[in-house]
Design a protein around this motif. Structure first.
Motif, PDB file in Angstrom:
ATOM      1  N   PHE A 650     -34.420  26.132  24.895  1.00 45.74           N
ATOM      2  CA  PHE A 650     -33.500  26.428  25.992  1.00 45.74           C
ATOM      3  C   PHE A 650     -33.190  27.909  26.161  1.00 45.74           C
ATOM      4  CE2 PHE A 650     -32.430  21.967  24.894  1.00 45.74           C
ATOM      5  CZ  PHE A 650     -32.789  21.393  26.096  1.00 45.74           C
ATOM      6  N   ARG A 651     -33.759  28.764  25.330  1.00 49.01           N
ATOM      7  CA  ARG A 651     -33.568  30.212  25.476  1.00 49.01           C
ATOM      8  C   ARG A 651     -32.090  30.561  25.566  1.00 49.01           C
ATOM      9  NH1 ARG A 651     -38.132  31.086  23.615  1.00 49.01           N
ATOM     10  NH2 ARG A 651     -37.862  33.285  24.129  1.00 49.01           N
ATOM     11  N   SER A 652     -31.315  30.070  24.609  1.00 45.74           N
ATOM     12  CA  SER A 652     -29.876  30.304  24.597  1.00 45.74           C
ATOM     13  C   SER A 652     -29.412  30.318  23.155  1.00 45.74           C
ATOM     14  CB  SER A 652     -29.144  29.207  25.372  1.00 45.74           C
ATOM     15  OG  SER A 652     -27.752  29.246  25.114  1.00 45.74           O
ATOM     16  N   LEU A 653     -28.374  31.114  22.884  1.00 47.57           N
ATOM     17  CA  LEU A 653     -27.765  31.136  21.561  1.00 47.57           C
ATOM     18  C   LEU A 653     -26.535  30.242  21.514  1.00 47.57           C
ATOM     19  CD1 LEU A 653     -28.227  32.519  18.836  1.00 47.57           C
ATOM     20  CD2 LEU A 653     -26.595  34.286  19.547  1.00 47.57           C
ATOM     21  N   VAL A 654     -25.839  30.124  22.643  1.00 49.31           N
ATOM     22  CA  VAL A 654     -24.609  29.341  22.686  1.00 49.31           C
ATOM     23  C   VAL A 654     -24.911  27.837  22.705  1.00 49.31           C
ATOM     24  CG1 VAL A 654     -22.494  28.905  23.994  1.00 49.31           C
ATOM     25  CG2 VAL A 654     -23.435  31.218  23.870  1.00 49.31           C
ATOM     26  N   ILE A 655     -25.941  27.455  23.424  1.00 50.00           N
ATOM     27  CA  ILE A 655     -26.291  26.029  23.536  1.00 50.00           C
ATOM     28  C   ILE A 655     -26.557  25.403  22.164  1.00 50.00           C
ATOM     29  CG2 ILE A 655     -28.073  24.432  24.343  1.00 50.00           C
ATOM     30  CD1 ILE A 655     -26.168  25.180  26.523  1.00 50.00           C
ATOM     31  N   PRO A 656     -27.393  25.996  21.312  1.00 51.23           N
ATOM     32  CA  PRO A 656     -27.615  25.386  19.990  1.00 51.23           C
ATOM     33  C   PRO A 656     -26.348  25.300  19.143  1.00 51.23           C
ATOM     34  CG  PRO A 656     -29.327  26.987  20.472  1.00 51.23           C
ATOM     35  CD  PRO A 656     -28.277  27.155  21.522  1.00 51.23           C
ATOM     36  N   LEU A 657     -25.507  26.344  19.197  1.00 55.16           N
ATOM     37  CA  LEU A 657     -24.273  26.325  18.423  1.00 55.16           C
ATOM     38  C   LEU A 657     -23.341  25.221  18.905  1.00 55.16           C
ATOM     39  CD1 LEU A 657     -22.515  27.618  16.256  1.00 55.16           C
ATOM     40  CD2 LEU A 657     -21.657  29.204  17.994  1.00 55.16           C
ATOM     41  N   LYS A 658     -23.197  25.107  20.200  1.00 54.70           N
ATOM     42  CA  LYS A 658     -22.353  24.062  20.768  1.00 54.70           C
ATOM     43  C   LYS A 658     -22.901  22.669  20.441  1.00 54.70           C
ATOM     44  CE  LYS A 658     -23.386  22.582  24.391  1.00 54.70           C
ATOM     45  NZ  LYS A 658     -24.271  21.460  24.746  1.00 54.70           N
ATOM     46  N   ALA A 659     -24.229  22.523  20.532  1.00 57.38           N
ATOM     47  CA  ALA A 659     -24.855  21.234  20.237  1.00 57.38           C
ATOM     48  C   ALA A 659     -24.637  20.836  18.784  1.00 57.38           C
ATOM     49  CB  ALA A 659     -26.349  21.296  20.552  1.00 57.38           C
ATOM     50  N   ALA A 660     -24.782  21.798  17.878  1.00 61.60           N
ATOM     51  CA  ALA A 660     -24.594  21.497  16.460  1.00 61.60           C
ATOM     52  C   ALA A 660     -23.163  21.042  16.189  1.00 61.60           C
ATOM     53  CB  ALA A 660     -24.930  22.724  15.617  1.00 61.60           C
ATOM     54  N   LEU A 661     -22.185  21.720  16.767  1.00 54.59           N
ATOM     55  CA  LEU A 661     -20.787  21.353  16.542  1.00 54.59           C
ATOM     56  C   LEU A 661     -20.471  19.961  17.098  1.00 54.59           C
ATOM     57  CD1 LEU A 661     -19.025  24.766  17.322  1.00 54.59           C
ATOM     58  CD2 LEU A 661     -19.448  23.722  15.085  1.00 54.59           C
ATOM     59  N   LEU A 662     -20.969  19.667  18.293  1.00 51.35           N
ATOM     60  CA  LEU A 662     -20.698  18.363  18.885  1.00 51.35           C
ATOM     61  C   LEU A 662     -21.415  17.246  18.125  1.00 51.35           C
ATOM     62  CD1 LEU A 662     -20.750  19.107  22.736  1.00 51.35           C
ATOM     63  CD2 LEU A 662     -18.793  18.938  21.186  1.00 51.35           C
ATOM     64  N   ASN A 663     -22.628  17.522  17.673  1.00 47.94           N
ATOM     65  CA  ASN A 663     -23.349  16.505  16.914  1.00 47.94           C
ATOM     66  C   ASN A 663     -22.672  16.241  15.569  1.00 47.94           C
ATOM     67  OD1 ASN A 663     -25.164  16.331  18.990  1.00 47.94           O
ATOM     68  ND2 ASN A 663     -26.743  17.542  17.992  1.00 47.94           N
ATOM     69  N   LEU A 664     -22.167  17.292  14.938  1.00 48.84           N
ATOM     70  CA  LEU A 664     -21.401  17.106  13.706  1.00 48.84           C
ATOM     71  C   LEU A 664     -20.170  16.252  13.961  1.00 48.84           C
ATOM     72  CD1 LEU A 664     -21.502  20.631  12.000  1.00 48.84           C
ATOM     73  CD2 LEU A 664     -22.452  18.497  11.115  1.00 48.84           C
ATOM     74  N   LEU A 665     -19.583  16.420  15.124  1.00 51.02           N
ATOM     75  CA  LEU A 665     -18.398  15.641  15.471  1.00 51.02           C
ATOM     76  C   LEU A 665     -18.740  14.160  15.605  1.00 51.02           C
ATOM     77  CD1 LEU A 665     -15.422  16.255  16.053  1.00 51.02           C
ATOM     78  CD2 LEU A 665     -15.981  16.350  18.482  1.00 51.02           C
TER      79      LEU A 665
END
Length: 841
Positions: A650-665
């Motif tokens: 996705f050529r983004s730094l924020v998207i992976p970080l947000k995805a990881a946090l939500l998936n952990l949730l």
């Protein structure tokens, strides 16, 4: 067209174009090949049979060292045991002959190393004389003894339950042999999934295709897994888990591809164009989604636990096969059935043209969330956090017979032993002492006074075992000098002095004496009778211990050589520590820790002996600690690799970080629900479970699988948002279009996964119930709360910042170009409707 592929002037065909062409040209050959592979795998595995083996070794742990020491020095006592529990309300005294006859029949059965009568030693009959137990020692660990052999022991023992004598059997081997045998839960899930697909597509033919693909993939993977059990260690629950995951992701992946193919046909595309578009868009999404699941499962390798590594490889292989089936078998089936599918789809599409455009309801929902992003995101996060809260109190363990169905013999034996001897009797700790008997006696005395210990009893009829031959006494001493031709009696004619035989060394072994009457060890054998005659032959050499020398010259037996040096007196002593609490209780786990850290180290310092706490209960504690100590590293590896893949896609730094946090949730909420139901007993009676620990395998497997599946939906949804962002650079519009075009397919796929996973709650196996509930909860919350509420709200709040990527990182990250040759150097941007978007820059 909803999906298009922009190519450079060279128009060189990519991977998915070639795959579509192959499927169209070789459609029947592809279907036949998959059929042959599946039949060969299933038939071959049925012919060979399974050789499942639960690798429960924990190198470096105290329980493993205790087991290794027993296997080396006293292999009989290292074997697993079965308790034949006896009850007679009138007292067991009158049943002695009946019990003795039963034990004789059991002793000759395969895999039985020894039997011990309840009347041969103290502590095996209750104070009121109504409950007792005999012990059957097996010739291996639980995983090494076939279930059929255990069932034969059960049947043989219970045949003697006559004349008021009740007989039940307990032990890990019995509990394992009784496991399974319930209704085929996967068929319930398949039927429910088929119903959802029929309602979704309005056609049994269209609905059946994803199910057929999943069955082909799971059947092939299961057959290969059973065959692999003859070569590598495969846990006995692995096949059920692979079926659980394989059916879910198999239908999921096939559904994504078929939905895109269907939408292209309805839009007027030709069969070939619809196939190419589906594979070039949704096919790439399937490839990325499957890759994230495999990466997450690969992270289990860092745990270094053999049992989990085998399961992880098996599930990853199943996901790989389902992915390949979706990308090859499904296109071939679509090509074979294209005319019938097209006719049915166009007919139903014509009837439904008066209805609102597909996705309009989801577009309105996304707009609603965008008007109140902060409040709705806070509401969703609060709900997920509340569900995850019980996980903070999670206690890992392995359920014992106390959690089994009351109809099983293992549960009834458990209850009888609890009634007769107390709850801790069902999970004793094994004390292993490598030292002299005085140290063992001192240890038993001190442990008996520790809080939480109900009693100390010998592990078997003789609690002291020797070294290799088991004949050494308490403290071996060196043999004296050779006597007159050994200890033989005087004979008429002088014979040859027999060789003095030293007893085997005990523990570290005492040196054997020379010939003569020198004995090694307290009860060492004497030298063979060498007849000392008038002119006896030269005394033969005594059997030397460590440095025993030959006997002396003849004559009247001559003087033997000096005896061997005295070795360190040592023996392996075992005893059972009976806790006051039941095996799964937190108090029992605390007792193990207290003995290992407070009581035994000080005793070892005073006596010089080695003390180890082992046995199944202690091994469970060690396994739980091993998982906890390595969980952080495992999580970092899985999250890091998944974030890297998302950053590349996705050529983004924020998207992976947000995805990881939500998936952990979502994973945390899933584990919280498991803890509440299975540990705290909240609504547990509804699914037939009693409160107990969360199985030690569950958290890491749930984390790996659920995290990977959550990334699936992340790719499905964000790929469409990325497409719209690349086209319009309008962040709010990208959110709305992403939800509108993928909401229906994500919800349907999630519903199918939920019903398949939830169907395993019907399985009688407690472990599979936990997997089923955990995965169903994770997918349900991920699809409804995270993808439909928190994610669009978060993306709205982030706006353009969601797609930010530092320029240096942009240059460093590789570009995914799965549909183009790298050498073309052309701009290859794929714009899917429900697939993935990869922008080459």
């Amino acid at each position: 067209m909803a999906g298009s592929v922009r190519k450079g002037p060279t128009d060189r065909r990519g991977l998915f174009d070639r795959l579509a062409t192959w499927a169209l040209r070789h459609r029947r050959r592809a279907v036949a090949a998959w059929l042959v592979v599946m039949v060969a795998a299933v038939v071959g595995s049925q012919a060979a049979g399974s050789r499942y083996h639960n690798d429960v070794s924990l190198p470096g742990t105290e329980s493993q060292r205790a087991l290794d020491l027993l296997q080396q020095q006293a292999p009989v006592q290292a074997g697993a045991t079965i308790q034949i529990v006896l009850q007679d309300p009138k007292g067991l005294g009158a049943d002695r002959d009946q019990v003795a006859a039963m034990l004789v029949r059991v002793k000759v059965l395969p895999h039985v190393a020894a039997t011990l009568s309840p009347f041969a030693r103290a502590g095996t009959v209750s104070a009121d004389q109504t409950v007792g137990y005999a012990t059957v020692v097996l010739d291996g660990q639980v995983q090494d003894v076939p279930a059929a052999a255990v069932h034969r022991i059960i049947d043989t023992a219970r045949q003697s339950a006559v004349h008021g004598l009740r007989i039940e059997l307990a032990g890990d081997a019995v509990t394992t042999a009784e496991g399974g045998g319930g209704a085929p839960a996967e068929f319930v899930g398949l039927i429910a999934a088929l119903v959802i697909l029929v309602l979704m597509f309005g056609s049994v033919l269209a609905a059946g295709l994803p199910v057929v693909v999943a069955v082909f993939a799971v059947g092939t993977a299961s057959g290969l897994l059973i065959a692999a059990s003859h070569v590598v260690d495969v846990a006995d629950f692995t096949t059920s888990l692979t079926v659980l995951v394989g059916l879910g992701v198999g239908i999921d992946y096939a559904l994504v591809l078929f939905s895109r193919y269907r939408s292209e046909l309805i839009a007027g595309a030709s069969d070939e164009h619809a196939m190419r578009t589906a594979l070039n868009t949704a096919g790439r999404t399937v490839l990325f989604a499957g890759g994230t699941v495999i990466i997450a499962l690969s992270g289990l390798a860092v745990l270094g636990l053999g049992a989990l590594q085998g399961v992880a490889v098996a599930v990853a292989l199943t996901v790989l096969i389902t992915m390949l089936a979706s990308l090859t078998l499904l296109p071939a089936l679509l090509a074979v059935l294209s005319r019938r599918i097209r006719a049915g789809l166009l007919r139903r599409a014509a009837k439904g043209r008066a209805r609102p455009a597909e996705g309009e309801r989801w577009r309105r929902w996304a707009a609603f969330v965008q008007r109140r992003p902060a409040a709705l995101a806070a509401l969703g996060l609060a709900a997920m956090a509340a569900l995850a809260l019980p996980a903070a109190d999670m206690r890992l363990g392995i359920a014992d017979a106390g959690n089994a169905a009351t109809s099983t013999t293992s549960r009834q034996a458990y209850d009888l032993l609890t009634r007769g001897f107390g709850p801790g009797f069902n999970g004793p700790l094994v004390l292993v002492v490598d030292g002299d008997p005085a140290a063992a006696a001192q240890a038993r005395a001190e442990i008996a006074k520790v809080a939480g210990v109900a009693a100390m009893v010998p592990a078997s009829g003789d609690d002291t075992v020797a070294g290799k031959s088991g004949t050494a006494g308490k403290s071996g001493t060196a043999g004296g000098t050779g006597g007159t031709g050994g200890s033989g009696t005087t004979s008429e004619t002088g014979g040859t002095g027999g060789s003095g035989t030293a007893s085997e060394i005990g523990g570290s072994g005492t040196a054997g004496g020379t010939g003569g009457s020198g004995t090694a060890g307290g009860t060492g054998e004497t030298g063979k009778s060498g007849a000392a005659g008038g002119t006896g032959e030269s005394g033969a050499a005594g059997a030397a211990g460590k440095s025993g020398t030959a006997g002396g010259t003849g004559g009247s037996g001559g003087t033997g050589g000096s005896g061997g040096t005295t070795g360190s007196a040592s023996a392996i002593t075992t005893a059972l520590v009976i806790p006051s609490a039941k095996p799964q209780a937190a108090a029992t786990q605390q007792l193990v820790t207290r003995l290992r850290t407070d009581v035994l180290p000080a005793l070892a310092h005073r006596t010089g002996a080695t003390f180890l706490i082992g046995g199944p209960t202690a091994a469970t504690v060690d396994f739980a600690e091993a998982v906890k100590s390595r969980l952080a590293v495992f999580a970092v590896v899985v999250i890091g690799l998944s974030m890297l893949l998302l950053a590349i896609v996705f050529r983004s730094l924020v998207i992976p970080l947000k995805a990881a946090l939500l998936n952990l949730l979502s994973v945390g909420a899933s584990l919280g629900v498991i803890t509440a139901v299975f540990q705290h007993g909240t609504l547990g009676s509804l699914i037939g479970v009693e409160p107990g620990p969360v199985e030690v395998y569950v958290p890491v497997m749930i984390f790996a699988i659920a995290f990977g599946l959550s990334m699936d939906y992340e790719v499905f949804l964000l790929s469409r948002m990325r497409e719209e962002w690349d086209r319009s650079h309008d962040a709010p519009r990208a959110v709305r279009e992403g939800i509108a075009t993928t909401g229906r397919i994500v919800t349907a796929a999630a519903a199918i996964m939920v019903v398949i996973f939830a169907s395993f709650i019907l399985d009688p196996n407690r472990l599979l119930k936990q997997f089923g509930l955990g995965l169903a909860t994770a997918v349900l919350l991920d699809a409804l709360v995270i993808r439909c509420l928190i994610l669009p709200a978060a993306m709205q709040l982030l706006g353009r910042r969601a797609w930010w990527l530092p320029a240096r990182l942009e240059r460093w990250l590789p570009h995914m170009r799965l549909d183009a040759e790298p050498s073309t150097g052309q701009d290859m941007t794929v714009h899917p409707a429900e697939g993935s978007a990869v922008s080459g820059r």
